[in-house]
Scaffold this active site. Structure first.
Site, short mmCIF file in Angstrom:
data_model
loop_
_atom_site.label_atom_id
_atom_site.label_comp_id
_atom_site.label_asym_id
_atom_site.label_seq_id
_atom_site.Cartn_x
_atom_site.Cartn_y
_atom_site.Cartn_z
N CYS A 126 72.23 30.71 46.00
CA CYS A 126 73.57 30.25 45.69
C CYS A 126 73.83 30.52 44.22
CB CYS A 126 73.74 28.78 46.03
SG CYS A 126 72.86 27.70 44.92
N ASP A 316 73.47 18.10 36.96
CA ASP A 316 74.83 18.10 37.51
C ASP A 316 75.89 17.68 36.48
OD1 ASP A 316 73.82 18.98 39.90
OD2 ASP A 316 73.96 17.05 40.92
N ARG A 408 84.88 20.50 47.12
CA ARG A 408 83.61 20.19 47.75
C ARG A 408 83.05 18.87 47.21
NH1 ARG A 408 79.51 24.01 46.28
NH2 ARG A 408 78.34 22.31 47.21
C1 EPZ Z 1 69.99 18.23 44.73
O1 EPZ Z 1 69.77 19.58 45.08
C2 EPZ Z 1 71.48 18.07 44.60
N1 EPZ Z 1 72.12 18.35 45.88
C3 EPZ Z 1 72.00 18.99 43.51
O2 EPZ Z 1 73.38 18.75 43.35
C4 EPZ Z 1 71.28 18.65 42.20
O3 EPZ Z 1 71.69 19.56 41.21
C5 EPZ Z 1 69.77 18.73 42.40
O4 EPZ Z 1 69.36 17.89 43.51
C6 EPZ Z 1 68.98 18.30 41.18
O5 EPZ Z 1 69.31 16.99 40.83
C7 EPZ Z 1 72.22 17.41 46.80
O6 EPZ Z 1 71.75 16.30 46.66
C8 EPZ Z 1 72.99 17.74 48.03
P1 EPZ Z 1 65.94 20.03 44.15
P2 EPZ Z 1 68.35 20.01 45.64
O7 EPZ Z 1 65.26 20.20 45.44
O8 EPZ Z 1 67.82 18.87 46.41
C9 EPZ Z 1 63.22 23.82 43.03
C10 EPZ Z 1 75.65 19.36 43.14
O9 EPZ Z 1 76.31 20.02 42.31
N2 EPZ Z 1 62.73 23.81 44.42
O10 EPZ Z 1 65.68 18.77 43.39
O11 EPZ Z 1 68.52 21.32 46.32
C11 EPZ Z 1 64.68 24.21 42.93
O12 EPZ Z 1 64.87 25.61 42.98
C12 EPZ Z 1 74.28 19.84 43.60
O13 EPZ Z 1 76.06 18.34 43.69
C13 EPZ Z 1 61.68 24.66 44.77
O14 EPZ Z 1 61.17 25.41 43.94
O15 EPZ Z 1 67.53 20.21 44.31
C14 EPZ Z 1 65.06 23.61 41.60
O16 EPZ Z 1 64.65 24.45 40.56
C15 EPZ Z 1 73.92 21.19 43.08
N3 EPZ Z 1 61.25 24.66 46.07
C16 EPZ Z 1 64.23 22.32 41.56
O17 EPZ Z 1 63.16 22.53 42.50
C17 EPZ Z 1 61.79 23.84 47.02
O18 EPZ Z 1 61.34 23.90 48.17
C18 EPZ Z 1 64.97 21.07 41.93
O19 EPZ Z 1 65.60 21.25 43.20
C19 EPZ Z 1 62.83 22.98 46.65
C20 EPZ Z 1 63.28 22.98 45.33
#
Ligand code: EPZ
Length: 429
Positions: A126, A316, A408
């Site tokens: 994304c 965020d 959104r």
């Molecule tokens: C959640 O996303 C939120 N989305 C995001 O909000 C938010 O930015 C993010 O948490 C961090 O706080 C929802 O709650 C729906 P992560 P998420 O898993 O869960 C890496 C918004 O604007 N990672 O905590 O997808 C990842 O690439 C959105 O409302 C892996 O490497 O975030 C990132 O660098 C955008 N492998 C970090 O961990 C995995 O399998 C944190 O991601 C999973 C994640």
């Protein structure tokens, strides 16, 4: 396509009601798949992502009824959803639906826990980064699921049901923690999740799951323990207030000056961001009704901030803080540590005359006395709203294009801001 037109220069004064948190509402709705009884969620925000998830859950056979307003309800009150997954008719989440919203991948956890099978499209990348799901897959494998990837789908099976396990996340992940937590509720035995995410939305989901009969302790800390149970039941739960919406409007007030009551906000959900705002020169006063934010006279002071998992400064709110710092009296530094490509707003902020230099994961923002309105393009949800914040002080007219990103995650944004004196309107078509 709708656009938002802003004429900058007005201070914000008044009251902004804070909606329910998108990032709690989505996993809470998904948790409805864990039981054949009805889950009632109050204070669900009216957002495009919520509507999209309703369609996705509908595809699995989940019946969702949105209750109408009751006499005395405030016009801004969130909706009440009655979610009934009595009959799950399909355990496949297709590409066309999952690709529209990443969080829908999380249905894999309750489907696997309750139906012992799921076939869910990989979400793909994304705008803010690659966002892999390896840690989610690791967690489900630890719980005894067999996972294969075929044709872009994760095919998950656990014929005898999931089994409690120790899940240690190498990196703090909100999505991984949600998935592990939901899956573990119906696993046989005890699951211990270490290096768990501590975000308030995790705590809200755990609270709801416990009301549904789950046995979860430690949510909100880095170690969460889940004693599996055979069945979950229905309950009624109110979605917590949106800390990112709260922080966004707080930054908008700091940007324009003025005095606004953020009604229903909870300061403990975003203390790190409020501390940064105070450092920048805003007055932040928690009170019985929420948080009052004001800035009078003095300009904005520069700050140095790194994003971090909760309780740190949230990624965020990074774009919004950057917008605020474009008019600070001096140079600020903002480092993004969570997502590798979350700087899409930099080139759009430059269109207002902002001076931002990017070096790897750190942005240096040299404050300028004046921004000038411009046509700009929304890229992702939080980046979009940073352009609105800049537009609120920019001289002249700003036109924000592609605002479906805003819809959104921000409920009635233009109404909430114009009620406080901003010149902002949605232009349809
Ligand atoms: C959640 O996303 C939120 N989305 C995001 O909000 C938010 O930015 C993010 O948490 C961090 O706080 C929802 O709650 C729906 P992560 P998420 O898993 O869960 C890496 C918004 O604007 N990672 O905590 O997808 C990842 O690439 C959105 O409302 C892996 O490497 O975030 C990132 O660098 C955008 N492998 C970090 O961990 C995995 O399998 C944190 O991601 C999973 C994640």
């Amino acid at each position: 396509m709708d656009r938002i037109r802003i004429v900058g220069g007005s201070k914000l004064n008044g009251t902004i009601p804070i909606s329910g948190a998108k990032n709690a509402a989505l996993p809470l709705m998904i948790a409805g798949l864990l039981t054949d009884e009805t889950l009632i969620l109050d204070n669900v925000p009216r957002l495009a992502d919520v509507a999209q998830l309703q369609r996705i859950l509908g595809n699995h056979g989940v019946d969702i009824m949105s209750a109408g307003k009751r006499p005395g309800d405030h016009e801004y009150q969130g909706q009440t959803l009655h979610i009934s997954a009595a009959n799950i008719i399909d355990t496949t989440a297709p590409y066309e639906l999952v690709s529209k919203m990443r969080a829908s991948f999380w249905v894999i956890a309750p489907l696997l826990a309750r139906m012992h099978e799921a076939k869910v499209s990989l979400p793909g990348g994304c705008a803010i980064g690659t966002r892999p799901v390896d840690l989610l897959i690791m967690a489900l494998e630890k719980l005894g699921a067999e996972l294969t990837i075929d044709g872009g789908y994760v095919i998950a099976k656990a014929p005898g049901g999931l089994k409690g396990a120790e899940i240690d996340f190498a990196k703090v992940t909100v999505s991984g923690t949600h998935v592990a937590l939901m899956a573990a509720t119906l696993a046989k035995g005890t699951t211990v999740i270490t290096n768990a995410a501590c975000e308030p939305e995790i705590v809200d989901v755990a609270d709801c799951l416990n009301k549904m009969g789950a046995r979860i302790t430690g949510a909100g800390t880095t170690t969460i323990t889940v004693e599996g149970v055979a069945k979950l039941h229905g309950t009624r739960h109110t979605v917590l207030p949106d800390r990112i919406e709260t922080g966004t409007y707080a930054m908008a007030v700091a940007m324009t000056g003025g005095d606004v009551q953020l009604s229903g906000a909870r300061p403990e959900l975003l203390q790190a961001a409020l501390d940064v705002l105070v450092e920048a020169g805003a007055t932040v006063t928690p009170n019985n009704d929420g948080i009052r934010v004001a800035r009078n006279g003095a300009g904005i002071k520069p700050v140095n901030v790194s994003t971090a998992p909760f309780p740190g400064f949230p990624t965020d709110l990074q774009a919004q803080l950057m917008a605020l710092m474009t008019t600070a009296k001096g140079s600020s530094h903002i480092t993004e540590t969570i997502f590798e490509n979350r700087f899409m707003h930099v080139q759009e902020l430059a269109r207002f005359g902002a001076r931002i230099h990017l070096d790897g994961e750190t942005a240096t923002i040299d404050g300028t006395a004046k921004l000038r309105g411009a046509p700009v393009m929304a890229t992702d949800l939080r980046a979009s709203v940073s352009l609105v914040i800049a537009g609120l002080v920019a001289e002249g007219e700003t036109m924000v294009n592609r605002i479906y990103h805003l819809d959104r995650g921000f409920e009635r944004l233009e109404e909430k801001l114009s009620a406080c004196g901003a010149t902002i309107e949605r232009i349809s078509g």
